[in-house]
Design a protein around this motif. Structure first.
Motif, PDB file in Angstrom:
ATOM      1  N   ASN A  92       0.799  -1.220   0.000  1.00  0.00           N
ATOM      2  CA  ASN A  92       0.000   0.000   0.000  1.00  0.00           C
ATOM      3  C   ASN A  92       0.838   1.280   0.000  1.00  0.00           C
ATOM      4  O   ASN A  92       0.281   2.375   0.080  1.00  0.00           O
ATOM      5  CB  ASN A  92      -0.950  -0.002   1.200  1.00  0.00           C
ATOM      6  N   ALA A  93       2.142   1.143  -0.121  1.00  0.00           N
ATOM      7  CA  ALA A  93       2.993   2.324  -0.262  1.00  0.00           C
ATOM      8  C   ALA A  93       2.619   3.070  -1.542  1.00  0.00           C
ATOM      9  O   ALA A  93       2.217   2.457  -2.537  1.00  0.00           O
ATOM     10  CB  ALA A  93       4.457   1.912  -0.308  1.00  0.00           C
ATOM     11  N   PRO A  94       2.710   4.387  -1.550  1.00  0.00           N
ATOM     12  CA  PRO A  94       2.348   5.165  -2.741  1.00  0.00           C
ATOM     13  C   PRO A  94       3.163   4.775  -3.966  1.00  0.00           C
ATOM     14  O   PRO A  94       4.385   4.582  -3.884  1.00  0.00           O
ATOM     15  CB  PRO A  94       2.627   6.606  -2.318  1.00  0.00           C
ATOM     16  N   ALA A  95       2.476   4.650  -5.085  1.00  0.00           N
ATOM     17  CA  ALA A  95       3.150   4.281  -6.337  1.00  0.00           C
ATOM     18  C   ALA A  95       4.058   5.389  -6.844  1.00  0.00           C
ATOM     19  O   ALA A  95       4.935   5.135  -7.677  1.00  0.00           O
ATOM     20  CB  ALA A  95       2.108   3.934  -7.397  1.00  0.00           C
ATOM     21  N   ASP A  96       3.882   6.611  -6.352  1.00  0.00           N
ATOM     22  CA  ASP A  96       4.724   7.719  -6.809  1.00  0.00           C
ATOM     23  C   ASP A  96       6.045   7.812  -6.060  1.00  0.00           C
ATOM     24  O   ASP A  96       6.847   8.712  -6.295  1.00  0.00           O
ATOM     25  CB  ASP A  96       3.962   9.042  -6.720  1.00  0.00           C
ATOM     26  N   GLY A  97       6.284   6.874  -5.143  1.00  0.00           N
ATOM     27  CA  GLY A  97       7.551   6.847  -4.422  1.00  0.00           C
ATOM     28  C   GLY A  97       7.554   7.623  -3.124  1.00  0.00           C
ATOM     29  O   GLY A  97       8.541   7.584  -2.394  1.00  0.00           O
ATOM     30  N   SER A  98       6.473   8.325  -2.801  1.00  0.00           N
ATOM     31  CA  SER A  98       6.403   9.048  -1.532  1.00  0.00           C
ATOM     32  C   SER A  98       6.151   8.061  -0.388  1.00  0.00           C
ATOM     33  O   SER A  98       5.920   6.873  -0.609  1.00  0.00           O
ATOM     34  CB  SER A  98       5.308  10.109  -1.580  1.00  0.00           C
ATOM     35  N   ARG A  99       6.162   8.559   0.829  1.00  0.00           N
ATOM     36  CA  ARG A  99       6.019   7.692   2.000  1.00  0.00           C
ATOM     37  C   ARG A  99       4.550   7.463   2.323  1.00  0.00           C
ATOM     38  O   ARG A  99       3.718   8.354   2.171  1.00  0.00           O
ATOM     39  CB  ARG A  99       6.735   8.302   3.197  1.00  0.00           C
ATOM     40  N   ILE A 100       4.253   6.282   2.835  1.00  0.00           N
ATOM     41  CA  ILE A 100       2.876   5.952   3.159  1.00  0.00           C
ATOM     42  C   ILE A 100       2.346   6.806   4.318  1.00  0.00           C
ATOM     43  O   ILE A 100       1.150   7.077   4.406  1.00  0.00           O
ATOM     44  CB  ILE A 100       2.735   4.448   3.479  1.00  0.00           C
ATOM     45  N   ASP A 101       3.237   7.256   5.201  1.00  0.00           N
ATOM     46  CA  ASP A 101       2.780   8.089   6.319  1.00  0.00           C
ATOM     47  C   ASP A 101       2.511   9.528   5.881  1.00  0.00           C
ATOM     48  O   ASP A 101       2.158  10.377   6.701  1.00  0.00           O
ATOM     49  CB  ASP A 101       3.770   8.058   7.478  1.00  0.00           C
ATOM     50  N   GLN A 102       2.663   9.792   4.587  1.00  0.00           N
ATOM     51  CA  GLN A 102       2.321  11.108   4.034  1.00  0.00           C
ATOM     52  C   GLN A 102       1.229  11.000   2.966  1.00  0.00           C
ATOM     53  O   GLN A 102       0.903  11.978   2.300  1.00  0.00           O
ATOM     54  CB  GLN A 102       3.579  11.743   3.422  1.00  0.00           C
ATOM     55  N   ALA A 103       0.664   9.812   2.807  1.00  0.00           N
ATOM     56  CA  ALA A 103      -0.306   9.565   1.743  1.00  0.00           C
ATOM     57  C   ALA A 103      -1.645  10.241   2.018  1.00  0.00           C
ATOM     58  O   ALA A 103      -2.078  10.351   3.171  1.00  0.00           O
ATOM     59  CB  ALA A 103      -0.512   8.066   1.567  1.00  0.00           C
ATOM     60  N   LYS A 104      -2.291  10.668   0.959  1.00  0.00           N
ATOM     61  CA  LYS A 104      -3.656  11.178   1.033  1.00  0.00           C
ATOM     62  C   LYS A 104      -4.616  10.004   0.862  1.00  0.00           C
ATOM     63  O   LYS A 104      -4.219   8.920   0.420  1.00  0.00           O
ATOM     64  CB  LYS A 104      -3.884  12.225  -0.058  1.00  0.00           C
ATOM     65  N   PRO A 105      -5.908  10.188   1.167  1.00  0.00           N
ATOM     66  CA  PRO A 105      -6.846   9.072   1.026  1.00  0.00           C
ATOM     67  C   PRO A 105      -6.866   8.449  -0.365  1.00  0.00           C
ATOM     68  O   PRO A 105      -7.005   7.240  -0.508  1.00  0.00           O
ATOM     69  CB  PRO A 105      -8.197   9.713   1.378  1.00  0.00           C
ATOM     70  N   ASN A 106      -6.705   9.280  -1.403  1.00  0.00           N
ATOM     71  CA  ASN A 106      -6.808   8.764  -2.772  1.00  0.00           C
ATOM     72  C   ASN A 106      -5.453   8.584  -3.457  1.00  0.00           C
ATOM     73  O   ASN A 106      -5.391   8.454  -4.677  1.00  0.00           O
ATOM     74  CB  ASN A 106      -7.698   9.679  -3.615  1.00  0.00           C
ATOM     75  N   THR A 107      -4.363   8.581  -2.699  1.00  0.00           N
ATOM     76  CA  THR A 107      -3.050   8.348  -3.296  1.00  0.00           C
ATOM     77  C   THR A 107      -2.969   6.919  -3.821  1.00  0.00           C
ATOM     78  O   THR A 107      -3.136   5.966  -3.057  1.00  0.00           O
ATOM     79  CB  THR A 107      -1.931   8.573  -2.265  1.00  0.00           C
ATOM     80  N   PRO A 108      -2.716   6.713  -5.125  1.00  0.00           N
ATOM     81  CA  PRO A 108      -2.640   5.345  -5.670  1.00  0.00           C
ATOM     82  C   PRO A 108      -1.518   4.541  -5.020  1.00  0.00           C
ATOM     83  O   PRO A 108      -0.433   5.052  -4.764  1.00  0.00           O
ATOM     84  CB  PRO A 108      -2.361   5.579  -7.164  1.00  0.00           C
ATOM     85  N   THR A 109      -1.800   3.289  -4.751  1.00  0.00           N
ATOM     86  CA  THR A 109      -0.842   2.417  -4.089  1.00  0.00           C
ATOM     87  C   THR A 109      -0.060   1.580  -5.103  1.00  0.00           C
ATOM     88  O   THR A 109      -0.416   1.502  -6.281  1.00  0.00           O
ATOM     89  CB  THR A 109      -1.563   1.456  -3.136  1.00  0.00           C
ATOM     90  N   LYS A 110       0.984   0.934  -4.609  1.00  0.00           N
ATOM     91  CA  LYS A 110       1.787   0.104  -5.503  1.00  0.00           C
ATOM     92  C   LYS A 110       1.025  -1.121  -6.001  1.00  0.00           C
ATOM     93  O   LYS A 110       1.192  -1.538  -7.144  1.00  0.00           O
ATOM     94  CB  LYS A 110       3.087  -0.314  -4.811  1.00  0.00           C
ATOM     95  N   TRP A 111       0.180  -1.709  -5.154  1.00  0.00           N
ATOM     96  CA  TRP A 111      -0.553  -2.874  -5.639  1.00  0.00           C
ATOM     97  C   TRP A 111      -1.576  -2.472  -6.697  1.00  0.00           C
ATOM     98  O   TRP A 111      -1.979  -3.319  -7.523  1.00  0.00           O
ATOM     99  CB  TRP A 111      -1.219  -3.647  -4.498  1.00  0.00           C
ATOM    100  N   GLU A 112      -1.981  -1.224  -6.698  1.00  0.00           N
ATOM    101  CA  GLU A 112      -2.927  -0.757  -7.713  1.00  0.00           C
ATOM    102  C   GLU A 112      -2.248  -0.435  -9.043  1.00  0.00           C
ATOM    103  O   GLU A 112      -2.930  -0.301 -10.059  1.00  0.00           O
ATOM    104  CB  GLU A 112      -3.658   0.496  -7.202  1.00  0.00           C
ATOM    105  N   HIS A 113      -0.937  -0.331  -9.031  1.00  0.00           N
ATOM    106  CA  HIS A 113      -0.256   0.008 -10.274  1.00  0.00           C
ATOM    107  C   HIS A 113      -0.230  -1.210 -11.189  1.00  0.00           C
ATOM    108  O   HIS A 113       0.106  -2.321 -10.758  1.00  0.00           O
ATOM    109  CB  HIS A 113       1.173   0.482  -9.991  1.00  0.00           C
TER     110      HIS A 113
END
Length: 503
Positions: A92-113
């Protein structure tokens, strides 16, 4: 109404046959390095402090557990639960390379990529034809105009029965706003490649004479120093499958509490309808998250289950009147005669005119968790939630991790001559091919809603159910029964292989 089921129904699969989602046009774009999901072949042990450093770790290539001294079963369970949290964070880490503890509700995750996972219906294609991992998404024509207007930046959900009716047709799950919960299953590239290599995406291919002698045996992940590590490409975790459940979020205020996706939902085909199948745009919130991962010493897979902490109360909380609502699938204070607990709706099928609303506008599911979380699991959940900052990910909790506790059985290899291809899983184990699952039972309130409990052969157990999964392979007349294996290596996916069009 049903609260218990027969053996077939009771063995509800965590990843029972579903498949629905389509992904964005970015599936065809070059994959940015930040989106790549490589596994960690030297994952930290559970003695590692639970702090922010764990948020940037990769998916473990395999578990790293230690029985320690004293209560070895409890020590091992902690190790597997620690592994599950590492897996959840990495997927569930952000696919854009940012940190998960900074993710917004709709930030796409790595498993979604799309470079990391593919939806089941995007593999089990109509006519059983083969495909490539990089193939473009086939968008249903009913959704195409909206999809193009949104420039492909939207999830596409093509609903089939398994996307709204829980496994073995045990019924749908209706939230407190009267909407159907929606289910999906995905596989990683390791599984996809194996399926394509052996023509298992086709019903005809599975039933071919060439596949009659095939023992379906998906690749297994391995850590550094483990047998089989050298056989795996760098960063390949082996077979990983994910099952998710979604809640329709009509109210904007709700969306701040869930991981969300923008989706086009195509209603399931109804032969009685003469109208065009509706394709509706919805915001969906993640409410359930299962992961199955095959490793070299856990050939019965490791089964991880998370869900949103506000899905349901525990039954013991209800009995002691300690519910802390509101919940997604339970109404606090509702008279049991009006809101029977853990009962299925009378009719599951969605109707075009109602969209994703249940046909009975008064009905709401009243669900409780029958088996409570252990205190140790709750403690670990709090430690991980505390490092996730003020993000929606702190609203998710691990239920438990199921794993084969008979280690010698779990790592046993097929000793046939000539030796079968790696990982050479032994599927003849007796008396228990599941190798003593621990804990014995595991159910997610959104995915095995109606098979919760601790009744042998009636309550949900990942391995007990998936150990019965089979392919569509056919034994030829000249093959002895003891030489024929149509087991499908703990996945129901192969049952969805097609030989004709769905519509």
């Amino acid at each position: 109404m049903r609260t218990k089921h027969s053996l077939a129904v009771g063995m509800i699969g965590i990843f029972a046959i579903v498949g629905l989602l389509g992904w964005t046009a970015s599936a065809q774009a070059p994959t940015p390095a930040s989106a790549t999901l490589a596994c960690d072949d030297d994952p930290p042990p559970d003695t590692t402090p639970i702090d922010a450093a764990l948020l940037i770790k990769g998916v473990p290539c395999a578990e790293k557990v230690n029985p320690g001294s004293g209560d070895t079963l409890a020590n091992l369970q902690r190790g597997f639960d620690f592994y599950s949290w590492l897996t959840f964070l990495a997927l569930n880490a952000p696919a854009d390379g940012s940190r998960i503890d900074q993710a917004k509700p709709n930030t796409p995750t790595k498993w979604e990529h799309p470079s990391n996972f593919k939806q089941l219906l995007d593999v089990m294609l109509e006519d059983g034809r083969a495909s490539k991992w990089t193939d473009k998404k086939i968008v249903p024509p009913e959704c195409l105009v909206q999809y193009n207007k949104l420039k492909g930046q939207v999830m596409v959900i093509e609903m089939i029965e398994e996307s709204f009716n829980e496994p073995f047709k045990t019924g749908p799950l209706i939230d407190q706003q009267g909407n159907y919960a929606i289910f999906d299953i995905l596989m990683n590239k390791s599984m996809f490649d194996y399926i394509q290599k052996h023509n298992l995406q086709s019903k005809v291919g599975q039933q071919s004479k060439e596949n009659a002698s095939l023992k379906v045996d998906f690749p297994a992940g391995a850590n550094k120093g483990q047998e089989g590590h050298a056989n795996m490409p760098p960063g390949d975790p082996g077979a990983v499958m994910i099952k998710v459940s979604w809640k329709v979020l009509d109210a904007p205020a709700e969306r701040q509490n869930f991981h969300t996706v923008d989706a086009l939902v195509l209603m399931p085909l109804d032969p009685k309808e003469t109208a065009k199948r509706p394709c509706v745009r919805k915001t969906l919130g993640l409410v359930g998250f299962h992961v199955g991962h095959k490793t070299v010493v856990r050939r019965q897979w490791i089964w991880t289950s998370f869900e949103h902490k506000k899905n349901v109360p525990e039954q013991q909380e209800v009995e002691s009147k300690q519910e802390r609502g509101p919940y997604n699938f339970y109404k606090v204070g509702c008279d049991p005669t009006q809101c029977p607990v853990n009962h299925t709706p009378p009719t599951p099928d969605p109707r075009y005119k109602n969209g994703l609303k249940f046909f009975d506008s008064e009905f709401r599911s009243q669900i409780t968790r029958v088996v409570p979380l252990t205190d140790k699991t709750k403690d670990m959940n709090k430690q991980f939630q505390d490092i996730l900052g003020n993000t929606v990910w702190k609203n998710y909790m691990l239920l438990s991790t199921q794993w084969p506790s008979d280690f010698n059985c779990a790592k046993q290899k097929d000793a046939s001559t000539p030796p079968p291809p790696e990982p050479a899983t032994d599927f003849k184990k007796e008396p228990d091919m599941n190798c003593a699952p621990a804990p014995t039972f595991l159910a997610n309130s959104t995915l095995e809603t109606y098979s919760q409990g601790t009744d042998p052969l009636a309550s949900s157990s990942c391995m007990a159910c998936h150990g019965n999964a089979v392919s569509q392979q056919v034994r030829p007349p000249d093959m002895k029964p003891e030489g024929f294996f149509n087991q499908s290596d703990f996945t129901f996916m192969l049952e969805k292989a097609q030989s004709k069009r769905r519509r």
